[in-house]
Motif scaffolding. Structure first.
Motif, PDB file in Angstrom:
ATOM      1  N   ILE A 107       2.396   1.728  -3.520  1.00 43.37           N
ATOM      2  CA  ILE A 107       1.399   2.240  -4.465  1.00 43.37           C
ATOM      3  C   ILE A 107       1.140   3.720  -4.204  1.00 43.37           C
ATOM      4  O   ILE A 107       1.074   4.524  -5.135  1.00 43.37           O
ATOM      5  N   THR A 108       1.031   4.095  -2.931  1.00 40.51           N
ATOM      6  CA  THR A 108       0.808   5.497  -2.573  1.00 40.51           C
ATOM      7  C   THR A 108       1.975   6.361  -3.042  1.00 40.51           C
ATOM      8  O   THR A 108       1.770   7.450  -3.602  1.00 40.51           O
ATOM      9  N   ARG A 141       0.834  -1.194   0.000  1.00 42.14           N
ATOM     10  CA  ARG A 141       0.000   0.000   0.000  1.00 42.14           C
ATOM     11  C   ARG A 141       0.875   1.253   0.000  1.00 42.14           C
ATOM     12  O   ARG A 141       0.606   2.204  -0.732  1.00 42.14           O
ATOM     13  N   GLY A 164      -5.673   8.536  -7.991  1.00 42.79           N
ATOM     14  CA  GLY A 164      -6.190   7.181  -7.842  1.00 42.79           C
ATOM     15  C   GLY A 164      -5.388   6.179  -8.648  1.00 42.79           C
ATOM     16  O   GLY A 164      -4.568   6.534  -9.496  1.00 42.79           O
ATOM     17  N   ARG A 165      -5.670   4.903  -8.388  1.00 43.47           N
ATOM     18  CA  ARG A 165      -4.939   3.839  -9.098  1.00 43.47           C
ATOM     19  C   ARG A 165      -5.252   3.827 -10.586  1.00 43.47           C
ATOM     20  O   ARG A 165      -4.372   3.583 -11.408  1.00 43.47           O
ATOM     21  N   SER A 166      -6.504   4.121 -10.933  1.00 50.36           N
ATOM     22  CA  SER A 166      -6.870   4.134 -12.358  1.00 50.36           C
ATOM     23  C   SER A 166      -6.112   5.229 -13.099  1.00 50.36           C
ATOM     24  O   SER A 166      -5.595   5.000 -14.195  1.00 50.36           O
ATOM     25  N   ALA A 168      -3.299   6.418 -12.214  1.00 55.28           N
ATOM     26  CA  ALA A 168      -1.904   5.996 -12.240  1.00 55.28           C
ATOM     27  C   ALA A 168      -1.646   5.064 -13.423  1.00 55.28           C
ATOM     28  O   ALA A 168      -0.644   5.195 -14.125  1.00 55.28           O
ATOM     29  N   VAL A 169      -2.565   4.145 -13.659  1.00 54.78           N
ATOM     30  CA  VAL A 169      -2.415   3.213 -14.788  1.00 54.78           C
ATOM     31  C   VAL A 169      -2.417   3.976 -16.102  1.00 54.78           C
ATOM     32  O   VAL A 169      -1.572   3.738 -16.975  1.00 54.78           O
ATOM     33  N   MET A 209       1.808   6.808  -6.824  1.00 53.83           N
ATOM     34  CA  MET A 209       0.737   7.739  -7.198  1.00 53.83           C
ATOM     35  C   MET A 209       1.147   9.179  -6.915  1.00 53.83           C
ATOM     36  O   MET A 209       0.864  10.078  -7.713  1.00 53.83           O
TER      37      MET A 209
END
Length: 53
Positions: free
Chosen positions: A26-27, A23, A37-39, A41-42, A30
């Motif tokens: 990922i943070t 976590r 958000g993760r989306s 980021a993708v 980002m």
């Protein structure tokens, strides 16, 4: 039985530690990508050519 209980507690703590590390990673990613958000980021990673789909 007591030993098994202690082993289960240790495994649970290890799992929680790994999840926290993921976590945090990922943070951090980002934040570096300046997305919320993760989306997002993708999408940003696709634009940068870091990942393909």
């Amino acid at each position: 039985m007591l030993l098994l209980n202690q082993l289960n507690k240790i495994r649970f703590k290890d799992i929680l530690m790994v999840l926290n590390i993921k976590r945090n990673h990922i943070t951090n990613v980002m934040q570096k990508l300046n997305v919320k958000g993760r989306s997002q980021a993708v999408v940003e990673l696709i634009k940068l050519g870091e990942i393909t789909i």
